[in-house]
Design a protein around this motif. Structure first.
Motif, PDB file in Angstrom:
ATOM      1  N   ALA A 143      -0.478   3.839   0.733  1.00 14.23           N
ATOM      2  CA  ALA A 143      -1.140   3.911  -0.574  1.00 14.23           C
ATOM      3  C   ALA A 143      -0.156   4.371  -1.642  1.00 14.23           C
ATOM      4  O   ALA A 143      -0.164   3.874  -2.768  1.00 14.23           O
ATOM      5  CB  ALA A 143      -2.332   4.872  -0.501  1.00 14.23           C
ATOM      6  N   ALA A 144       0.707   5.301  -1.274  1.00  9.48           N
ATOM      7  CA  ALA A 144       1.706   5.806  -2.218  1.00  9.48           C
ATOM      8  C   ALA A 144       2.644   4.675  -2.657  1.00  9.48           C
ATOM      9  O   ALA A 144       2.955   4.526  -3.834  1.00  9.48           O
ATOM     10  CB  ALA A 144       2.494   6.942  -1.585  1.00  9.48           C
ATOM     11  N   ARG A 191       2.002   1.486  -2.740  1.00  7.67           N
ATOM     12  CA  ARG A 191       1.278   0.555  -3.604  1.00  7.67           C
ATOM     13  C   ARG A 191       1.110   1.123  -5.005  1.00  7.67           C
ATOM     14  O   ARG A 191       1.206   0.415  -5.994  1.00  7.67           O
ATOM     15  CB  ARG A 191      -0.085   0.233  -2.997  1.00  7.67           C
ATOM     16  CG  ARG A 191       0.005  -0.722  -1.845  1.00  7.67           C
ATOM     17  CD  ARG A 191       0.353  -2.121  -2.325  1.00  7.67           C
ATOM     18  NE  ARG A 191      -0.740  -2.731  -3.067  1.00  7.67           N
ATOM     19  CZ  ARG A 191      -1.718  -3.387  -2.501  1.00  7.67           C
ATOM     20  NH1 ARG A 191      -1.736  -3.562  -1.218  1.00  7.67           N
ATOM     21  NH2 ARG A 191      -2.672  -3.897  -3.243  1.00  7.67           N
ATOM     22  N   LEU A 192       0.857   2.427  -5.052  1.00  5.76           N
ATOM     23  CA  LEU A 192       0.690   3.070  -6.358  1.00  5.76           C
ATOM     24  C   LEU A 192       1.986   3.025  -7.154  1.00  5.76           C
ATOM     25  O   LEU A 192       1.988   2.720  -8.348  1.00  5.76           O
ATOM     26  CB  LEU A 192       0.287   4.535  -6.158  1.00  5.76           C
ATOM     27  CG  LEU A 192      -1.147   4.928  -6.403  1.00  5.76           C
ATOM     28  CD1 LEU A 192      -1.264   6.429  -6.382  1.00  5.76           C
ATOM     29  CD2 LEU A 192      -1.666   4.385  -7.734  1.00  5.76           C
ATOM     30  N   GLN A 193       3.074   3.314  -6.488  1.00  4.90           N
ATOM     31  CA  GLN A 193       4.379   3.321  -7.164  1.00  4.90           C
ATOM     32  C   GLN A 193       4.701   1.941  -7.699  1.00  4.90           C
ATOM     33  O   GLN A 193       5.239   1.792  -8.791  1.00  4.90           O
ATOM     34  CB  GLN A 193       5.493   3.774  -6.215  1.00  4.90           C
ATOM     35  CG  GLN A 193       5.299   5.150  -5.632  1.00  4.90           C
ATOM     36  CD  GLN A 193       5.523   6.277  -6.610  1.00  4.90           C
ATOM     37  OE1 GLN A 193       5.399   6.084  -7.829  1.00  4.90           O
ATOM     38  NE2 GLN A 193       5.823   7.462  -6.128  1.00  4.90           N
ATOM     39  N   SER A 240       2.604  -0.519  -8.525  1.00  2.23           N
ATOM     40  CA  SER A 240       1.730  -1.058  -9.576  1.00  2.23           C
ATOM     41  C   SER A 240       1.484  -0.042 -10.668  1.00  2.23           C
ATOM     42  O   SER A 240       0.425  -0.011 -11.272  1.00  2.23           O
ATOM     43  CB  SER A 240       0.405  -1.480  -8.948  1.00  2.23           C
ATOM     44  OG  SER A 240      -0.260  -0.351  -8.441  1.00  2.23           O
TER      45      SER A 240
END
Lengths: 137, 80
Positions: free
Chosen positions: B69-70, B72-74, B76
């Motif tokens: 998840a980290a 993907r967050l970074q 986008s």
């Protein structure tokens, strides 16, 4: 002092960094002592790790990283740090955060609470990862 | 479960320290007033259960899911 957690192994922590949650977390009322653990591979998430139960840890994230203007809903948020609890799934896009009941930590005293905001518009399962990898806006 | 009948403005006491009073009854809704010591936390049951559920789910996260998840967050990162 030393602390053991199954995910992080042995942690050497300073007692002054221990956070006291007098009411625990909702559903976890028996767990009163926590520590924030940073794992560089988990950034920007941080971990709220129980000092009492070696199996218990919660991924947290600063809500301002995922929703704009969120903290403004809280009054008297002088010297506090706010996090939301993240429920992460195998599929990242199924991951959610609970905006309705953030965790508030008083910086001065190290006292933490999970509060409930009286605003039904705040989602308890807010999806914060867009399904498509492309999100240039 | 103990079942008691109360009328408008009547109350019950729990453990001598908690008082629950019927404040209003209207359109199938009952308004309750609760007096309790500060350290007694009061929630609407379904809200409590939903939050508990989310906390339980969060507590089950493995490092691996968090890293995913980290990532993907970074990738986008929204501008705001």
């Amino acid at each position: 002092m030393k602390l053991f957690n199954h995910q992080f192994g042995e942690l050497e922590i300073e007692e002054k960094h221990l956070l006291n949650f007098p009411d625990g977390l909702i559903g976890f009322e028996q767990n009163r002592q926590f520590i924030i653990v940073d794992d560089e591979n988990s950034e920007p998430f941080r971990w709220l790790v129980s000092a009492e139960d070696s199996d218990l840890s919660f991924p947290l994230i600063d809500p301002s990283l995922i929703v704009g203007g969120y903290g403004a809903k809280l009054e008297g948020s002088a010297d506090v740090t706010m996090f939301v609890v993240a429920a992460l799934s195998e599929r990242p896009e199924d991951s959610t955060v609970n905006l309705r009941s953030p965790i508030i930590i008083e910086n001065k005293t190290g006292t933490g609470r999970q509060i409930v905001i009286e605003d039904e518009g705040l989602s308890m399962q807010y999806r914060f990862i867009t399904p498509s990898a492309e999100n240039a806006k | 479960m103990l079942i008691l009948s109360r009328k408008l403005d009547e109350a019950i006491t729990i453990g001598g320290k908690i008082v629950v009073k019927v404040i209003a009854i209207q359109d199938g809704q009952v308004k309750l007033g609760i007096e309790a010591p500060k350290d007694v936390l009061i929630y609407r049951l379904e809200l409590y259960q939903q939050i508990q559920q989310q906390n339980l789910k969060a507590a089950g996260a493995r490092k691996q899911s968090v890293r995913k998840a980290a990532d993907r967050l970074q990738k986008s990162k929204p501008s705001k």
